[in-house]
Motif scaffolding. Structure first.
Motif, PDB file in Angstrom:
ATOM      1  N   ARG A 278       4.508   8.414   3.039  1.00 42.43           N
ATOM      2  CA  ARG A 278       3.961   7.085   3.325  1.00 42.43           C
ATOM      3  C   ARG A 278       5.066   6.036   3.386  1.00 42.43           C
ATOM      4  NH1 ARG A 278      -0.718   5.403  -0.505  1.00 42.43           N
ATOM      5  NH2 ARG A 278      -0.919   3.761   1.088  1.00 42.43           N
ATOM      6  N   ALA A 279       6.100   6.218   2.573  1.00 43.00           N
ATOM      7  CA  ALA A 279       7.225   5.279   2.607  1.00 43.00           C
ATOM      8  C   ALA A 279       7.988   5.402   3.914  1.00 43.00           C
ATOM      9  CB  ALA A 279       8.153   5.534   1.418  1.00 43.00           C
TER      10      ALA A 279
ATOM     11  N   ASP B 223       0.819  -1.214   0.000  1.00 44.94           N
ATOM     12  CA  ASP B 223       0.000   0.000   0.000  1.00 44.94           C
ATOM     13  C   ASP B 223       0.853   1.265   0.000  1.00 44.94           C
ATOM     14  OD1 ASP B 223      -2.311  -1.481  -0.026  1.00 44.94           O
ATOM     15  OD2 ASP B 223      -2.687  -1.308   2.137  1.00 44.94           O
ATOM     16  N   ALA B 224       2.032   1.182   0.642  1.00 46.34           N
ATOM     17  CA  ALA B 224       2.932   2.347   0.707  1.00 46.34           C
ATOM     18  C   ALA B 224       3.820   2.453  -0.527  1.00 46.34           C
ATOM     19  CB  ALA B 224       3.794   2.276   1.963  1.00 46.34           C
TER      20      ALA B 224
ATOM     21  N   VAL C 247       5.497   3.906   6.887  1.00 45.71           N
ATOM     22  CA  VAL C 247       5.254   2.464   6.930  1.00 45.71           C
ATOM     23  C   VAL C 247       6.329   1.738   7.738  1.00 45.71           C
ATOM     24  CG1 VAL C 247       6.532   1.740   4.844  1.00 45.71           C
ATOM     25  CG2 VAL C 247       4.432   0.543   5.518  1.00 45.71           C
TER      26      VAL C 247
END
Length: 305
Positions: free
Chosen positions: A283-284, A21-22, A287
C-alpha cells in the motif's frame, strides 16, 4: 499549501487522506510539464533522503560532461568483485569481472537501479560535477554526498553496526529504535520534490543538456521496469510513465514524467516515509501512483483556471 485555490485545496485534502490511509507521511509535487505554475504540491520544498533518486542528477552531470567532451561516453570500465556495491540488481549481483561503456553503466543505473553501475559512474563523473549541474539548473536543495557508498557507510556508523546487512536489519525491525539522524538529509543523498520536478522538466524540454543527451536521458528513464509505484496509478497502454524509484529504509519514492495520449505531460514527484519499517508494504508503494493520479486528474479538470 498557503493560498491554494479551492480545487488545489481539495486535491491536497484527498491526497493527504490517501497518505494517511496507506500509513505514510508524504511529500508531493505534480505539475503540468509545459505550465509548471499549474501544480499540486504537499511540502514540496522540504529536503528528504532520496535513495536512488540521486541517480537522476548524476545522469544529467554525466551527459553534460559528455556534451562538453570532458569524458567519452563510450569509455570502457572493467568492474571486478572488489568494485561491487550491495544491491539486488544488475552488476551488483554478478561474481566475475565485467566490462561496459560508461553510457551503458548509466542505462543500468537508471533502468534497474544498479548500485554498482551508479558508483562507477559517480567515481568517473565526480561529486563536484553533479553539484555544479544542480546549481546551474536551479536545484538548491539537492546534494548527493557521495551517492550510495556514502549513504551505506553513514548508515552503519549511525546504527552502530559492523555490516550493512546488520544496519538494514536494524532499520527493518519495527521493535527497534532507529536514531533520528538516520533519516536526516544533511549527510545523505537528498533533494526536495520541487527540485526533482525542475530537473525532470529540464530533461523533457531539452534544457538539461544537449538535445541528443536529453533524448538519451528520457529513453533511459523510460526503460525502468518497475510498475508498483508511479506507473501503478496509470495502468493504460496509451499512457507512458518514465521514472526513477528510490528506497531507503522506510522511505519509498519515485520521480518521473507521465505522458498522456493527447500530448499532455506532467512531472510527478512523490516521496513517502512509512510508519512501519517492513521491507514489503504494497500500500505504501501503490499510494505513490494513486496520489500522482489524483493530482493529474485535478490539473486536467482545471486547465485554464
Amino acid at each position: 499549501m498557503s493560498g491554494a485555490t479551492g480545487w488545489e485545496a481539495r486535491a491536497q485534502r484527498a491526497i493527504r487522506g490517501m497518505f494517511a490511509d496507506a500509513g505514510v507521511r508524504g511529500w508531493l509535487h505534480v505539475a503540468d510539464l509545459y505550465r509548471p505554475e499549474a501544480c499540486v504540491t504537499i511540502d514540496p520544498d522540504e529536503p528528504v533522503p532520496v535513495g536512488s533518486v540521486y541517480k537522476v542528477p548524476l545522469m544529467a552531470a554525466f551527459c553534460r560532461l559528455a556534451d562538453a567532451g570532458t569524458l567519452d561516453p563510450r569509455e570502457r570500465m572493467t568492474l571486478g568483485p572488489a568494485d561491487r556495491m550491495p544491491g539486488p540488481t544488475g552488476i551488483s549481483i554478478l561474481r566475475d569481472d565485467i566490462t561496459l561503456s560508461l553510457r551503458d553503466l548509466v542505462v543500468l543505473m537508471m533502468s534497474v537501479s544498479d548500485n554498482t553501475a551508479a558508483d562507477a559512474v559517480l567515481r568517473r563523473v565526480g561529486t563536484e560535477a553533479v553539484d555544479a549541474v544542480c546549481r546551474e539548473l536551479g536545484l538548491p536543495f539537492t546534494r548527493i554526498h557521495g551517492g550510495v557508498a556514502t549513504t551505506f557507510a553513514q548508515l552503519m556508523a549511525e546504527t552502530g553496526t559492523e555490516s550493512l546487512g546488520a544496519a538494514m536489519r536494524r532499520l527493518a525491525d519495527n521493535d527497534a529504535t532507529v536514531p533520528p539522524v538516520v533519516y536526516s538529509p544533511l549527510l545523505k543523498a537528498s533533494a526536495t520534490p520541487s527540485d526533482m520536478a525542475r530537473l525532470l522538466r529540464a530533461i523533457w524540454t531539452g534544457r538539461a543538456a544537449s538535445a541528443e543527451s536529453c533524448a538519451f536521458m528520457r529513453d533511459a528513464m523510460g526503460k525502468q521496469p518497475w510498475t508498483h509505484r508511479l506507473a501503478s496509478g496509470f495502468p493504460y497502454d496509451d499512457v507512458t510513465v518514465s521514472g526513477k524509484t528510490g528506497t531507503f529504509g522506510s522511505m519509498r519514492h519515485e520521480a518521473g514524467v507521465v505522458e498522456l495520449a493527447d500530448g499532455s505531460a506532467y512531472t510527478a514527484v512523490v516521496f513517502t516515509q512509512a510508519a512501519r519499517a517492513d521491507s514489503r508494504l504494497p500500500r505504501a508503494d501503490a499510494v505513490i501512483g494513486a496520489a500522482a493520479r489524483i493530482a493529474v486528474e485535478e490539473l486536467r479538470g482545471n486547465e485554464g483556471t
